[in-house]
Design a protein around this motif. Structure first.
Motif, PDB file in Angstrom:
ATOM      1  N   ALA A  84       0.838  -1.201   0.000  1.00  0.00           N
ATOM      2  CA  ALA A  84       0.000   0.000   0.000  1.00  0.00           C
ATOM      3  C   ALA A  84       0.873   1.252   0.000  1.00  0.00           C
ATOM      4  CB  ALA A  84      -0.906  -0.007   1.230  1.00  0.00           C
ATOM      5  N   ALA A  85       0.483   2.219  -0.801  1.00  0.00           N
ATOM      6  CA  ALA A  85       1.165   3.517  -0.900  1.00  0.00           C
ATOM      7  C   ALA A  85       2.452   3.465  -1.711  1.00  0.00           C
ATOM      8  CB  ALA A  85       1.456   4.114   0.483  1.00  0.00           C
ATOM      9  N   ILE A  86       2.767   2.316  -2.328  1.00  0.00           N
ATOM     10  CA  ILE A  86       3.931   2.260  -3.214  1.00  0.00           C
ATOM     11  C   ILE A  86       3.460   1.935  -4.627  1.00  0.00           C
ATOM     12  CG2 ILE A  86       6.107   1.117  -3.774  1.00  0.00           C
ATOM     13  CD1 ILE A  86       6.625   0.686  -0.901  1.00  0.00           C
ATOM     14  N   GLY A  87       3.387   2.953  -5.460  1.00  0.00           N
ATOM     15  CA  GLY A  87       3.042   2.741  -6.854  1.00  0.00           C
ATOM     16  C   GLY A  87       4.293   2.548  -7.681  1.00  0.00           C
ATOM     17  N   PRO A  88       4.134   2.267  -8.961  1.00  0.00           N
ATOM     18  CA  PRO A  88       5.297   2.023  -9.826  1.00  0.00           C
ATOM     19  C   PRO A  88       6.293   3.184  -9.859  1.00  0.00           C
ATOM     20  CG  PRO A  88       3.313   1.249 -10.896  1.00  0.00           C
ATOM     21  CD  PRO A  88       2.867   1.979  -9.659  1.00  0.00           C
ATOM     22  N   ALA A  94      12.641   4.266  -5.464  1.00  0.00           N
ATOM     23  CA  ALA A  94      13.070   3.720  -4.173  1.00  0.00           C
ATOM     24  C   ALA A  94      14.168   2.679  -4.312  1.00  0.00           C
ATOM     25  CB  ALA A  94      11.874   3.113  -3.443  1.00  0.00           C
ATOM     26  N   LEU A  95      14.217   1.993  -5.454  1.00  0.00           N
ATOM     27  CA  LEU A  95      15.170   0.889  -5.603  1.00  0.00           C
ATOM     28  C   LEU A  95      16.573   1.414  -5.903  1.00  0.00           C
ATOM     29  CD1 LEU A  95      12.930  -1.689  -7.503  1.00  0.00           C
ATOM     30  CD2 LEU A  95      13.635  -1.714  -5.096  1.00  0.00           C
ATOM     31  N   THR A 118      15.159   5.764  -1.144  1.00  0.00           N
ATOM     32  CA  THR A 118      14.585   7.048  -1.542  1.00  0.00           C
ATOM     33  C   THR A 118      13.065   7.035  -1.441  1.00  0.00           C
ATOM     34  OG1 THR A 118      16.429   7.451  -3.056  1.00  0.00           O
ATOM     35  CG2 THR A 118      14.405   8.716  -3.431  1.00  0.00           C
ATOM     36  N   GLY A 119      12.514   7.973  -0.682  1.00  0.00           N
ATOM     37  CA  GLY A 119      11.070   8.116  -0.575  1.00  0.00           C
ATOM     38  C   GLY A 119      10.395   7.153   0.377  1.00  0.00           C
TER      39      GLY A 119
END
Length: 213
Positions: A84-88, A94-95, A118-119
């Protein structure tokens, strides 16, 4: 839908590349590690081969192509965005660490490591662990850049009497526990190579998940 592209880098963008494939330039978003590796390949005049995640929604009508060097990385990404809260778009930014390291942090419940991506703050790191712990063990090992094996690969090396067991466990891993097909195959093969004496689905599950306990 575009799933795979090969070509040469036409130009480097802030968050990815334009890949020239078949006289068409494709704008492809990449994580920082993949971008660096692609640029190294380009400098060596190597062809770039990318597995593509194709993203389009009602809110984002313009198609977005996100590239990965291996099917494993793409499979992990597709699991990662189930949080949840992590879209593409957030996930690809982030990676910033290799997939095996991120997967290991998830399995170790290392929210400190994850919150440094990141983020990703502390609360999101906790959501990642809650959603994916126990599902990404196969990605925590060093990954091979070889293409994803075919769907029958896990049983190629097995005697006939064990093939039914493997089929049953594969079905549970993919249909009930949310693993991708390639992840399930890899987990099963690693477990059987480590303990060839496994003879029941229960024992196979125990071997697969023993490191998560």
């Amino acid at each position: 839908m575009i799933a795979y592209l090969e070509g040469k880098i036409l130009s480097k963008e802030a968050d990815g590349i334009i890949l020239l494939a078949g006289h068409i330039g494709y704008e492809i978003l990449l994580d920082t590690i993949t971008l660096s590796m692609c640029m190294e390949k380009s400098q060596a005049n190597e062809t770039i081969a990318l597995y593509i995640y194709y993203h389009v929604t009602d809110r984002q009508p313009k198609p977005v192509l996100i590239g990965f060097l291996t099917p494993d990385d793409k499979d992990f990404f597709q699991l990662f965005i189930t949080v949840a809260a992590i879209g593409p778009m957030k996930a690809i930014k982030a990676l910033t660490r290799p997939v095996p390291q991120v997967a290991r942090a998830i399995e170790d419940r290392d929210t400190v490591f994850l919150s440094q991506l990141t983020g990703i703050g502390k609360r999101t790191a906790e959501k990642i662990v809650a959603t994916l712990n126990g599902k990404v063990l196969a990605f925590a090992a060093t990954q091979s850049p070889e293409p994803d094996p075919g769907p029958t690969e896990p049983t190629d090396f097995l005697p006939e009497e064990k093939q039914l067991m493997v089929s049953q466990v594969t079905e549970v891993l993919t249909e009930q526990l949310g693993h991708s097909g390639s992840s399930a195959r890899r987990m099963i093969k690693q477990a059987l190579e480590k303990n060839p004496g496994i003879s029941s689905p229960e024992d196979l599950f125990d071997e697969i998940y023993q490191e998560t306990r």
